[in-house]
Structures are given as structure tokens and as C-alpha cells.
Motif scaffolding. Structure first.
Motif, PDB file in Angstrom:
ATOM      1  N   GLU A   1      -4.910   9.260   9.415  1.00 28.48           N
ATOM      2  CA  GLU A   1      -6.158   8.921   8.653  1.00 28.48           C
ATOM      3  C   GLU A   1      -5.507   9.211   6.962  1.00 28.48           C
ATOM      4  O   GLU A   1      -6.023   8.199   6.342  1.00 28.48           O
ATOM      5  N   SER A   2      -4.520  10.025   6.687  1.00 33.55           N
ATOM      6  CA  SER A   2      -4.209  10.151   5.204  1.00 33.55           C
ATOM      7  C   SER A   2      -3.541   8.999   4.982  1.00 33.55           C
ATOM      8  O   SER A   2      -3.490   8.518   3.755  1.00 33.55           O
ATOM      9  N   ALA A   3      -2.437   8.340   5.966  1.00 39.67           N
ATOM     10  CA  ALA A   3      -1.773   7.030   5.545  1.00 39.67           C
ATOM     11  C   ALA A   3      -3.065   5.946   5.253  1.00 39.67           C
ATOM     12  O   ALA A   3      -2.680   4.963   4.578  1.00 39.67           O
ATOM     13  N   ARG A   4      -3.899   5.903   6.311  1.00 36.56           N
ATOM     14  CA  ARG A   4      -4.822   4.820   5.972  1.00 36.56           C
ATOM     15  C   ARG A   4      -5.438   4.865   4.540  1.00 36.56           C
ATOM     16  O   ARG A   4      -5.799   3.706   4.026  1.00 36.56           O
ATOM     17  N   VAL A   5      -5.861   5.950   4.355  1.00 36.34           N
ATOM     18  CA  VAL A   5      -6.680   5.996   2.866  1.00 36.34           C
ATOM     19  C   VAL A   5      -5.443   5.621   1.862  1.00 36.34           C
ATOM     20  O   VAL A   5      -6.281   5.010   1.022  1.00 36.34           O
ATOM     21  N   VAL A   6      -4.185   5.948   1.777  1.00 30.02           N
ATOM     22  CA  VAL A   6      -3.365   5.489   0.958  1.00 30.02           C
ATOM     23  C   VAL A   6      -3.428   3.935   0.855  1.00 30.02           C
ATOM     24  O   VAL A   6      -3.204   3.273  -0.102  1.00 30.02           O
ATOM     25  N   ARG A   7      -3.366   3.351   2.131  1.00 33.77           N
ATOM     26  CA  ARG A   7      -3.102   2.064   2.080  1.00 33.77           C
ATOM     27  C   ARG A   7      -4.294   1.116   1.816  1.00 33.77           C
ATOM     28  O   ARG A   7      -4.222  -0.013   1.539  1.00 33.77           O
ATOM     29  N   GLU A   8      -5.469   1.845   2.073  1.00 37.28           N
ATOM     30  CA  GLU A   8      -6.678   1.048   1.744  1.00 37.28           C
ATOM     31  C   GLU A   8      -7.500   1.487   0.447  1.00 37.28           C
ATOM     32  O   GLU A   8      -8.541   1.221   0.038  1.00 37.28           O
ATOM     33  N   ARG A   9      -6.887   2.212  -0.530  1.00 39.45           N
ATOM     34  CA  ARG A   9      -7.297   2.709  -1.780  1.00 39.45           C
ATOM     35  C   ARG A   9      -7.672   1.651  -2.288  1.00 39.45           C
ATOM     36  O   ARG A   9      -6.963   0.433  -2.371  1.00 39.45           O
ATOM     37  N   GLU A  10      -8.701   1.890  -3.412  1.00 42.51           N
ATOM     38  CA  GLU A  10      -9.205   0.667  -4.416  1.00 42.51           C
ATOM     39  C   GLU A  10      -7.938   0.525  -5.392  1.00 42.51           C
ATOM     40  O   GLU A  10      -7.034   1.298  -5.660  1.00 42.51           O
ATOM     41  N   PRO A  11      -7.790  -0.880  -5.961  1.00 38.36           N
ATOM     42  CA  PRO A  11      -7.030  -0.982  -6.696  1.00 38.36           C
ATOM     43  C   PRO A  11      -6.911  -0.363  -8.038  1.00 38.36           C
ATOM     44  O   PRO A  11      -8.012  -0.106  -8.642  1.00 38.36           O
ATOM     45  N   GLY A  12      -5.892   0.060  -8.591  1.00 45.23           N
ATOM     46  CA  GLY A  12      -5.883   0.982  -9.809  1.00 45.23           C
ATOM     47  C   GLY A  12      -6.116   2.503  -9.372  1.00 45.23           C
ATOM     48  O   GLY A  12      -5.625   3.160 -10.340  1.00 45.23           O
ATOM     49  N   ARG A  13      -6.230   2.862  -8.095  1.00 47.11           N
ATOM     50  CA  ARG A  13      -6.229   4.251  -7.929  1.00 47.11           C
ATOM     51  C   ARG A  13      -5.071   4.865  -7.184  1.00 47.11           C
ATOM     52  O   ARG A  13      -4.663   4.153  -6.363  1.00 47.11           O
ATOM     53  N   SER A  14      -4.541   5.761  -7.846  1.00 45.39           N
ATOM     54  CA  SER A  14      -3.286   6.446  -7.351  1.00 45.39           C
ATOM     55  C   SER A  14      -3.466   6.963  -5.734  1.00 45.39           C
ATOM     56  O   SER A  14      -4.441   7.170  -5.536  1.00 45.39           O
ATOM     57  N   PRO A  15      -2.418   6.890  -5.028  1.00 50.51           N
ATOM     58  CA  PRO A  15      -2.346   7.591  -3.823  1.00 50.51           C
ATOM     59  C   PRO A  15      -2.955   8.989  -3.618  1.00 50.51           C
ATOM     60  O   PRO A  15      -3.898   9.168  -2.639  1.00 50.51           O
TER      61      PRO A  15
END
Length: 200
Positions: free
Chosen positions: A69-83
Motif C-alpha cells: 500500500e505504501s509503495a502504491r501511494v508513492v507511485r500514484e501520488r499527485e504530480p509535484g507532491r513529494s513521496p
């Protein structure tokens, strides 16, 4: 036909899981044999092991549902938002939803489930650590897109440890009988402080 088979598979999976958790909460993890769980779920022992490879998985599959889940959050984050900001926002959203994985859920069965996970057999804790290690590796891989390998690995370890500590802290406060509203305020404050420390 495939849809019906999948529906039946899910029903059997849920029946086994529900029977196992109920018996474990009643009598403890070590006191319940797999044969009794199979009988309570109306399946054979070999069928049970087709759905759950080990006795430990009968407990931890509810946590395993969150693997990656955490990996998915990082990969699918909004443009410009840091991991890290994406992970912070996601954790706060899960707190607001009282997701059991955050420890912030005062339903008696959820509180008892966490007690079962945190205070039980070494074999169950060892299996839990295997799940967490896989989750950490997946997060490190996702972070490697924006960080060097060492930084990604270190940050992944720190993030997963932070989430684990926060979740256990939330559960502990609820298990002590503190009011949900009070614990929620403290949980949000602690999460903000923890992710600020990670950012620093």
C-alpha cells in the motif's frame, strides 16, 4: 461461470478466516488447532491450507491485504507532491477513516485482534515481520525512482517503523480504555510530529 467460482472462493476464504479469528480471540492462537478451525468453517484441513498456507496466515491475511500500500501511494501520488508528503497525507486519511491498520479503531473485535497480533506466539510475530520486510522492500523500490538506493532503503525502513509505532501506540491507548475522541486527537498530533521528524 468464472464469476461464480470466484464468488464461491471468496465465501470459503471468508468463512475460514471468520472461524479462525473467532476461535483465536476466544481461546488464544496456540490453543486452537487447525483441524478445529477447518471443522468450524465446514471445510477439510487440506482445503484450509489451499486458502491459507500456514496457521499464522489465518491471522495475518487481514494485514497482508495492505501489503504494497505504501509503495502504491508513492507511485500514484499527485504530480509535484513529494513521496513523504503523499505518505503523510495517506496515513492521516486512514486515521480519519478509522482504518484498523492504523490502530485507531475502538471496535472490541479490532482491539482484541490487535492484542492477538501484538501479544501472542513467536511464530506469529516472525510471520508478521516477514510481511513487514516485504512491504519495506516494495516501498524502497518505489522510492528508488526519486532517491539513490541507500537513501530509498533507509527512508523506507524509517517510514514503515514510524507507521508501525504509531499504530501500536494508538491501539495501546484504546486498549487502556481511553476515549476514542481523545485518542484520535493524540493520534493525529503524533502522526504530524512523526512525519515532520522524517522530513527533517
Amino acid at each position: 461461470m468464472t464469476g461464480l467460482r470466484e464468488l464461491q472462493r471468496r465465501r470459503v476464504h471468508e468463512a475460514i478466516s471468520a472461524a479462525a479469528i473467532r476461535l483465536f480471540l476466544e481461546r488464544g492462537f496456540d490453543a486452537v488447532p487447525v483441524t478445529e478451525i477447518a471443522a468450524a468453517a465446514g471445510v477439510s484441513k487440506p482445503t484450509l491450507f489451499k486458502y491459507f498456507p500456514s496457521k499464522e496466515d489465518l491471522v495475518l491475511h487481514r494485514i497482508a491485504d495492505h501489503l504494497g500500500e505504501s509503495a502504491r501511494v508513492v507511485r500514484e501520488r499527485e504530480p509535484g507532491r513529494s513521496p513523504l508528503e503523499a505518505l503523510r497525507r495517506h496515513f492521516l486519511d486512514r486515521l480519519a477513516a478509522h482504518d484498523p491498520v492504523t490502530g485507531l479503531n475502538d471496535h472490541p473485535e479490532v482491539v482484541a485482534y490487535h492484542r492477538l497480533v501484538f501479544s501472542t506466539a513467536p511464530s506469529l510475530l516472525a510471520r508478521l515481520h516477514q510481511h513487514m520486510a516485504r512491504d519495506e522492500e516494495a516501498l524502497a523500490e518505489a522510492l528508488a525512482a526519486t532517491h539513490d538506493d541507500l537513501t530509498a532503503a533507509l527512508l523506507a525502513g524509517q517510514v514503515m517503523a514510524t507507521q508501525r509505532v504509531l499504530a501500536r501506540r494508538n491501539w495501546s491507548m484504546l486498549a487502556e480504555g481511553r476515549p476514542m475522541a481523545e485518542v484520535e486527537r493524540e493520534a493525529v498530533r503524533a502522526a504530524g510530529r512523526a512525519f515532520a521528524m522524517l522530513s527533517a
